[in-house]
Motif scaffolding. Sequence first.
Motif, mmCIF file in Angstrom:
data_model
loop_
_atom_site.group_PDB
_atom_site.id
_atom_site.type_symbol
_atom_site.label_atom_id
_atom_site.label_comp_id
_atom_site.label_asym_id
_atom_site.label_seq_id
_atom_site.Cartn_x
_atom_site.Cartn_y
_atom_site.Cartn_z
ATOM 1 N N MET A 1 0.828 -1.191 0.000
ATOM 2 C CA MET A 1 0.000 0.000 0.000
ATOM 3 C C MET A 1 0.869 1.252 0.000
ATOM 4 S SD MET A 1 -3.067 1.218 2.528
ATOM 5 C CE MET A 1 -2.241 0.677 3.973
ATOM 6 N N ALA A 2 1.951 1.266 0.762
ATOM 7 C CA ALA A 2 2.775 2.459 0.849
ATOM 8 C C ALA A 2 3.632 2.656 -0.397
ATOM 9 C CB ALA A 2 3.667 2.400 2.076
ATOM 10 N N GLU A 3 3.772 1.592 -1.192
ATOM 11 C CA GLU A 3 4.552 1.730 -2.407
ATOM 12 C C GLU A 3 3.861 2.686 -3.357
ATOM 13 O OE1 GLU A 3 5.547 -1.961 -4.223
ATOM 14 O OE2 GLU A 3 5.962 -2.898 -2.290
ATOM 15 N N ARG A 4 4.655 3.381 -4.125
ATOM 16 C CA ARG A 4 4.112 4.328 -5.082
ATOM 17 C C ARG A 4 3.406 3.585 -6.211
ATOM 18 N NH1 ARG A 4 6.204 9.759 -7.041
ATOM 19 N NH2 ARG A 4 5.161 9.927 -9.026
ATOM 20 N N GLU A 5 2.172 3.965 -6.448
ATOM 21 C CA GLU A 5 1.420 3.371 -7.549
ATOM 22 C C GLU A 5 1.844 4.052 -8.841
ATOM 23 O OE1 GLU A 5 -2.789 3.756 -6.793
ATOM 24 O OE2 GLU A 5 -2.376 3.721 -4.668
ATOM 25 N N PRO A 6 1.803 3.320 -9.959
ATOM 26 C CA PRO A 6 2.120 3.967 -11.234
ATOM 27 C C PRO A 6 1.189 5.154 -11.451
ATOM 28 C CG PRO A 6 1.920 1.579 -11.497
ATOM 29 C CD PRO A 6 1.482 1.914 -10.100
ATOM 30 N N GLY A 7 1.771 6.312 -11.744
ATOM 31 C CA GLY A 7 0.974 7.505 -11.994
ATOM 32 C C GLY A 7 0.478 8.200 -10.731
ATOM 33 N N ARG A 8 0.772 7.666 -9.552
ATOM 34 C CA ARG A 8 0.273 8.234 -8.290
ATOM 35 C C ARG A 8 1.171 9.367 -7.838
ATOM 36 N NH1 ARG A 8 -3.336 9.122 -4.526
ATOM 37 N NH2 ARG A 8 -3.937 7.250 -3.454
ATOM 38 N N GLU A 9 0.589 10.507 -7.569
ATOM 39 C CA GLU A 9 1.309 11.630 -6.982
ATOM 40 C C GLU A 9 0.715 11.886 -5.615
ATOM 41 O OE1 GLU A 9 3.950 13.330 -8.180
ATOM 42 O OE2 GLU A 9 3.972 12.012 -9.925
ATOM 43 N N TRP A 10 1.534 11.855 -4.581
ATOM 44 C CA TRP A 10 1.071 12.155 -3.238
ATOM 45 C C TRP A 10 0.934 13.666 -3.092
ATOM 46 C CZ3 TRP A 10 -0.742 8.114 -0.852
ATOM 47 C CH2 TRP A 10 -0.160 6.867 -1.033
ATOM 48 N N THR A 11 -0.085 14.101 -2.391
ATOM 49 C CA THR A 11 -0.282 15.528 -2.151
ATOM 50 C C THR A 11 0.917 16.122 -1.431
ATOM 51 O OG1 THR A 11 -2.669 15.217 -2.027
ATOM 52 C CG2 THR A 11 -1.787 17.219 -1.035
ATOM 53 N N ASP A 12 1.391 15.433 -0.413
ATOM 54 C CA ASP A 12 2.585 15.829 0.329
ATOM 55 C C ASP A 12 3.291 14.523 0.693
ATOM 56 O OD1 ASP A 12 4.510 16.616 2.180
ATOM 57 O OD2 ASP A 12 3.178 17.983 3.247
ATOM 58 N N PRO A 13 4.292 14.132 -0.081
ATOM 59 C CA PRO A 13 4.889 12.799 0.041
ATOM 60 C C PRO A 13 5.459 12.443 1.411
ATOM 61 C CG PRO A 13 5.745 13.941 -1.896
ATOM 62 C CD PRO A 13 4.906 14.909 -1.145
ATOM 63 N N THR A 14 5.819 13.407 2.228
ATOM 64 C CA THR A 14 6.435 13.088 3.515
ATOM 65 C C THR A 14 5.470 13.221 4.688
ATOM 66 O OG1 THR A 14 7.230 15.366 3.884
ATOM 67 C CG2 THR A 14 8.695 13.853 2.663
ATOM 68 N N CYS A 15 4.226 13.570 4.432
ATOM 69 C CA CYS A 15 3.273 13.805 5.526
ATOM 70 C C CYS A 15 2.284 12.646 5.668
ATOM 71 C CB CYS A 15 2.505 15.098 5.289
ATOM 72 S SG CYS A 15 1.252 15.415 6.554
ATOM 73 N N PRO A 16 2.277 11.953 6.826
ATOM 74 C CA PRO A 16 1.340 10.849 7.035
ATOM 75 C C PRO A 16 -0.139 11.277 6.955
ATOM 76 C CG PRO A 16 3.087 10.756 8.666
ATOM 77 C CD PRO A 16 3.239 12.067 7.941
ATOM 78 N N VAL A 17 -0.457 12.494 7.395
ATOM 79 C CA VAL A 17 -1.842 12.978 7.312
ATOM 80 C C VAL A 17 -2.244 13.120 5.846
ATOM 81 C CG1 VAL A 17 -3.429 14.884 7.826
ATOM 82 C CG2 VAL A 17 -1.770 14.144 9.546
ATOM 83 N N ALA A 18 -1.386 13.753 5.052
ATOM 84 C CA ALA A 18 -1.693 13.951 3.635
ATOM 85 C C ALA A 18 -1.845 12.621 2.902
ATOM 86 C CB ALA A 18 -0.616 14.805 2.971
ATOM 87 N N ARG A 19 -0.964 11.665 3.179
ATOM 88 C CA ARG A 19 -1.082 10.357 2.516
ATOM 89 C C ARG A 19 -2.382 9.656 2.912
ATOM 90 N NH1 ARG A 19 4.127 6.894 0.929
ATOM 91 N NH2 ARG A 19 5.273 8.568 -0.054
ATOM 92 N N THR A 20 -2.743 9.747 4.186
ATOM 93 C CA THR A 20 -3.996 9.135 4.631
ATOM 94 C C THR A 20 -5.180 9.772 3.918
ATOM 95 O OG1 THR A 20 -3.013 8.627 6.781
ATOM 96 C CG2 THR A 20 -5.425 8.603 6.649
ATOM 97 N N ILE A 21 -5.186 11.091 3.831
ATOM 98 C CA ILE A 21 -6.260 11.792 3.130
ATOM 99 C C ILE A 21 -6.278 11.376 1.657
ATOM 100 C CG2 ILE A 21 -7.105 14.071 2.391
ATOM 101 C CD1 ILE A 21 -7.554 13.436 5.390
ATOM 102 N N ASP A 22 -5.100 11.234 1.054
ATOM 103 C CA ASP A 22 -5.040 10.783 -0.340
ATOM 104 C C ASP A 22 -5.700 9.410 -0.500
ATOM 105 O OD1 ASP A 22 -3.707 13.072 -1.192
ATOM 106 O OD2 ASP A 22 -1.730 12.123 -1.233
ATOM 107 N N LEU A 23 -5.574 8.541 0.503
ATOM 108 C CA LEU A 23 -6.102 7.179 0.408
ATOM 109 C C LEU A 23 -7.573 7.072 0.799
ATOM 110 C CD1 LEU A 23 -3.042 5.241 1.873
ATOM 111 C CD2 LEU A 23 -3.730 5.406 -0.525
ATOM 112 N N VAL A 24 -7.995 7.766 1.841
ATOM 113 C CA VAL A 24 -9.369 7.584 2.351
ATOM 114 C C VAL A 24 -10.081 8.900 2.653
ATOM 115 C CG1 VAL A 24 -8.947 5.290 3.335
ATOM 116 C CG2 VAL A 24 -8.617 7.320 4.758
ATOM 117 N N GLY A 25 -9.571 10.009 2.133
ATOM 118 C CA GLY A 25 -10.064 11.307 2.568
ATOM 119 C C GLY A 25 -11.330 11.828 1.938
ATOM 120 N N ASP A 26 -11.850 11.188 0.919
ATOM 121 C CA ASP A 26 -13.098 11.710 0.382
ATOM 122 C C ASP A 26 -14.272 11.189 1.222
ATOM 123 O OD1 ASP A 26 -14.754 9.527 -1.356
ATOM 124 O OD2 ASP A 26 -12.602 9.109 -1.390
#
Length: 147
Positions: A1-26
């Motif tokens: 899950m933490a691996e970068r998906e092809p074409g995936r851009e993290w909103t803020d790659p070093t922030c756990p909150v931002a990554r969580t929102i990217d995954l389940v934030g809607d």
Amino acid sequence: MAEREPGREWTDPTCPVARTIDLVGDRWSLLIVRDAMDGPASFTEFHRRLGIARNILSDRLRKLVDHGILSTSPSGRRHVYELTGAGKDLFTAIVALRQWGERHAFTDGEPRSRLTDAEGRPLAELRPRGHDGTPVTTDTTRVERVV
């Protein structure tokens, strides 16, 4: 899950909150996770409970499975979705959102659902604590940024 998906851009790659929102934030993903906490459910059950458009539900379920938050297994002619360990780990976040909503999103006396323990008692208010058990706040913590 933490691996970068092809074409995936993290909103803020070093922030756990931002990554969580990217995954389940809607809103739909979090509501699906909330409902999955009641036990395994089929596509039809999620659709009925949430009133979500079928194409959006299908997309969110696929993403939650792809990110390891839900798993799916056949049950007769249907697939049943249930939380994985990672999905169950969202329980504290869901409770925190619920408690925030109870304090800030309802007027006094406005009807709302309740989350209780197995004996029907309300849950204690969640509050973050430091390593030694003392309460911490935004005034007593800091983020160590990656440079």
